[in-house]
Design an enzyme around this catalytic site. Structure first.
Site, PDB file in Angstrom:
ATOM      1  N   GLU A  36      23.164  43.871  43.063  1.00  0.00           N
ATOM      2  CA  GLU A  36      24.556  44.899  43.587  1.00  0.00           C
ATOM      3  C   GLU A  36      23.486  45.538  42.452  1.00  0.00           C
ATOM      4  O   GLU A  36      22.780  46.280  41.368  1.00  0.00           O
ATOM      5  CB  GLU A  36      25.264  44.475  43.404  1.00  0.00           C
ATOM      6  N   LYS A  69      30.868  54.285  45.967  1.00  0.00           N
ATOM      7  CA  LYS A  69      31.126  53.210  45.256  1.00  0.00           C
ATOM      8  C   LYS A  69      31.516  52.438  47.045  1.00  0.00           C
ATOM      9  O   LYS A  69      32.213  52.383  47.155  1.00  0.00           O
ATOM     10  CB  LYS A  69      31.929  52.722  44.514  1.00  0.00           C
ATOM     11  N   VAL A 100      29.297  44.045  44.796  1.00  0.00           N
ATOM     12  CA  VAL A 100      29.214  42.426  45.585  1.00  0.00           C
ATOM     13  C   VAL A 100      29.382  42.681  46.778  1.00  0.00           C
ATOM     14  O   VAL A 100      28.923  41.532  47.798  1.00  0.00           O
ATOM     15  CB  VAL A 100      30.580  41.212  44.211  1.00  0.00           C
ATOM     16  N   ASP A 128      46.388  44.668  43.388  1.00  0.00           N
ATOM     17  CA  ASP A 128      44.311  46.080  43.266  1.00  0.00           C
ATOM     18  C   ASP A 128      44.119  43.777  43.618  1.00  0.00           C
ATOM     19  O   ASP A 128      43.774  43.265  42.306  1.00  0.00           O
ATOM     20  CB  ASP A 128      44.642  46.382  42.575  1.00  0.00           C
ATOM     21  N   SER A 179      40.324  42.611  44.505  1.00  0.00           N
ATOM     22  CA  SER A 179      39.296  43.436  45.595  1.00  0.00           C
ATOM     23  C   SER A 179      38.267  42.531  45.925  1.00  0.00           C
ATOM     24  O   SER A 179      38.906  40.959  46.448  1.00  0.00           O
ATOM     25  CB  SER A 179      37.826  42.812  43.288  1.00  0.00           C
ATOM     26  N   ASP A 205      35.527  41.505  46.362  1.00  0.00           N
ATOM     27  CA  ASP A 205      34.443  40.979  46.418  1.00  0.00           C
ATOM     28  C   ASP A 205      35.074  39.104  46.460  1.00  0.00           C
ATOM     29  O   ASP A 205      34.754  38.545  47.217  1.00  0.00           O
ATOM     30  CB  ASP A 205      34.411  40.560  44.918  1.00  0.00           C
ATOM     31  N   LYS A 265      35.304  39.197  35.546  1.00  0.00           N
ATOM     32  CA  LYS A 265      34.905  39.806  34.112  1.00  0.00           C
ATOM     33  C   LYS A 265      36.302  39.855  33.702  1.00  0.00           C
ATOM     34  O   LYS A 265      37.825  40.164  34.522  1.00  0.00           O
ATOM     35  CB  LYS A 265      35.221  41.602  35.476  1.00  0.00           C
TER      36      LYS A 265
HETATM   37  N1  PSU Z   1      29.297  43.099  37.050  1.00  0.00           N
HETATM   38  C1  PSU Z   1      29.422  44.325  35.468  1.00  0.00           C
HETATM   39  N2  PSU Z   1      29.381  45.922  35.197  1.00  0.00           N
HETATM   40  C2  PSU Z   1      30.302  46.333  37.110  1.00  0.00           C
HETATM   41  C3  PSU Z   1      30.112  45.385  38.196  1.00  0.00           C
HETATM   42  C4  PSU Z   1      29.964  43.941  37.993  1.00  0.00           C
HETATM   43  O1  PSU Z   1      29.073  44.112  34.761  1.00  0.00           O
HETATM   44  O2  PSU Z   1      30.496  47.278  37.618  1.00  0.00           O
HETATM   45  C5  PSU Z   1      30.689  46.058  39.917  1.00  0.00           C
HETATM   46  C6  PSU Z   1      30.766  45.093  40.428  1.00  0.00           C
HETATM   47  O3  PSU Z   1      30.017  45.221  41.988  1.00  0.00           O
HETATM   48  C7  PSU Z   1      31.644  44.660  41.318  1.00  0.00           C
HETATM   49  C8  PSU Z   1      32.760  45.485  40.954  1.00  0.00           C
HETATM   50  O4  PSU Z   1      31.488  44.190  42.868  1.00  0.00           O
HETATM   51  O5  PSU Z   1      32.156  45.491  39.795  1.00  0.00           O
HETATM   52  C9  PSU Z   1      34.226  45.666  41.199  1.00  0.00           C
HETATM   53  O6  PSU Z   1      34.693  46.113  41.579  1.00  0.00           O
HETATM   54  P1  PSU Z   1      36.541  45.945  42.556  1.00  0.00           P
HETATM   55  O7  PSU Z   1      37.293  45.568  41.155  1.00  0.00           O
HETATM   56  O8  PSU Z   1      36.596  47.534  42.329  1.00  0.00           O
HETATM   57  O9  PSU Z   1      36.414  45.702  43.621  1.00  0.00           O
HETATM   58 MN    MN Z   2      40.010  47.350  43.528  1.00  0.00          MN
END
Ligand code: PSU
Ligand code: MN
Length: 319
Positions: free
Chosen positions: A31, A94, A114, A154, A156, A158, A175
């Site tokens: 990604e 993004k 992702v 919130d 994701s 993903d 994460k």
């Molecule tokens: N893995 C990392 N750093 C990141 C991400 C993944 O080590 O920044 C990114 C990926 O693209 C994942 C996104 O899909 O963070 C999640 O964002 P959100 O929580 O807004 O869905």
């Molecule tokens: Mn989000």
């Protein structure tokens, strides 16, 4: 005006990737949001090229996914990787499932999360994908225990993507900024097997352990490949999540990671940060709090995930 009937019409495959796929050779998707939004320059460019190199060393072909000129690029030339990594902050969108059309219509550079990377990779015929950590259920998404704070919801995109797109995603765990138990429950509801490699605990992203038992632990990648082959062979439609721990010499000690995450989340709350900006903001704040140690862990885990994904792709292609 004709509306393109599928994602396939928007794909632009690098020839090396197209050739490998046509010949049934192993390919690993990567990604690009972690390049544009997850890590500062020049570490982002280093990690992007090191991840590609690690996949090649494993015997597979890397395919970094990003958006430019209204196309989903699958496989980036080194100049494109550099353009993405050096673009001024805020100039790269993004793109996730809900923002994919907006990013494509815009015509400029966008990085894929992702969810958006899975969509592009699947349409291209790639089944293995490596990232750092998946997005998930943010803390406070379901409300804050003992407080009247409203739930943010919130969660994701993903997670739903893993539930609807048949491929394997290799990461170092959800994460650590997330509500990890709720994220695991959500994945279970979505029908996604979650496999930890080489340890019983779910890897904790910056740290090797999360304090949470993994739904399933496999001793090695050969065992993972067997489950992945079986799951994808059932045609259930959902993906598989594989979690490998961050390399020990770069991991953050559990307590340091926990403390930095708690402080960063409190700071984000106080600053009123939310929506797609939240994850990048928290990662940057944790880097400040840990004096860069979180970036060392984040880069090491991303490259390690890429290497393991390369090995897994080779195992999956070898029968
Ligand atoms: N893995 C990392 N750093 C990141 C991400 C993944 O080590 O920044 C990114 C990926 O693209 C994942 C996104 O899909 O963070 C999640 O964002 P959100 O929580 O807004 O869905
Ligand atoms: Mn989000």
């Amino acid at each position: 005006m004709t509306i393109p009937p599928s994602v396939t019409d928007r794909l632009l495959l690098r020839s090396e990737v197209a050739n490998a796929l046509a010949e049934g050779r192993p390919v690993v998707a990567l990604e690009s949001t972690l390049i544009s939004h997850g890590l500062p320059y020049p570490r982002n460019l280093e990690v992007a090229s090191d991840s590609e190199a690690a996949i090649r060393e494993s015997g597979a072909v890397p395919a970094t996914v990003a958006i430019h000129g209204g196309r989903l690029l699958v496989g980036l030339a080194p100049e494109a990787l550099e353009a993405l990594a050096t673009a001024p902050t805020g100039s790269v969108r993004k793109a996730a499932r809900p923002s994919l059309a907006i990013a494509l219509a815009d015509g400029g550079w966008a990085a894929t999360t992702v969810s958006a990377t899975m969509i592009a990779a699947r349409a291209a015929g790639i089944t293995v994908f490596a990232t750092g950590g998946i997005g998930g259920v943010h803390r406070g998404a379901l409300g804050v225990p003992g407080s009247s704070t409203a739930p943010t919801l919130d969660i994701s995109s993903d997670l739903q993507e893993l539930g609807r797109t048949s491929m394997v995603v290799v990461c170092a765990g959800p994460k650590a900024i997330l509500d990890v138990p709720a994220t695991l429950e959500y994945l279970e509801t979505q029908g996604v097997p979650v496999i930890s490699v080489g340890q019983d605990e779910l890897p904790g992203f910056f740290a090797r352990s999360s304090g949470i038992p993994a739904p399933y632990a496999a001793p090695d990648l050969a065992a993972v490949a067997e489950v992945v082959r079986t799951h994808l062979g059932l045609g259930l439609g959902s993906g598989v999540l594989v979690a490998v721990p961050v390399p020990g010499d770069r991991a953050l000690p559990d307590a340091v990671a926990r403390e930095a995450v708690a402080r960063a989340i409190a700071d984000a709350d106080a600053a009123g940060i939310g929506g797609p900006a939240l994850t990048p903001w928290l990662l940057a704040r944790i880097a400040e709090i840990t004096d860069g140690a979180s970036i060392a862990a984040n880069t090491a885990l991303i490259v390690n995930d890429a290497r393991q994904a390369g090995r897994l792709a080779v195992l999956l292609a070898s029968d």
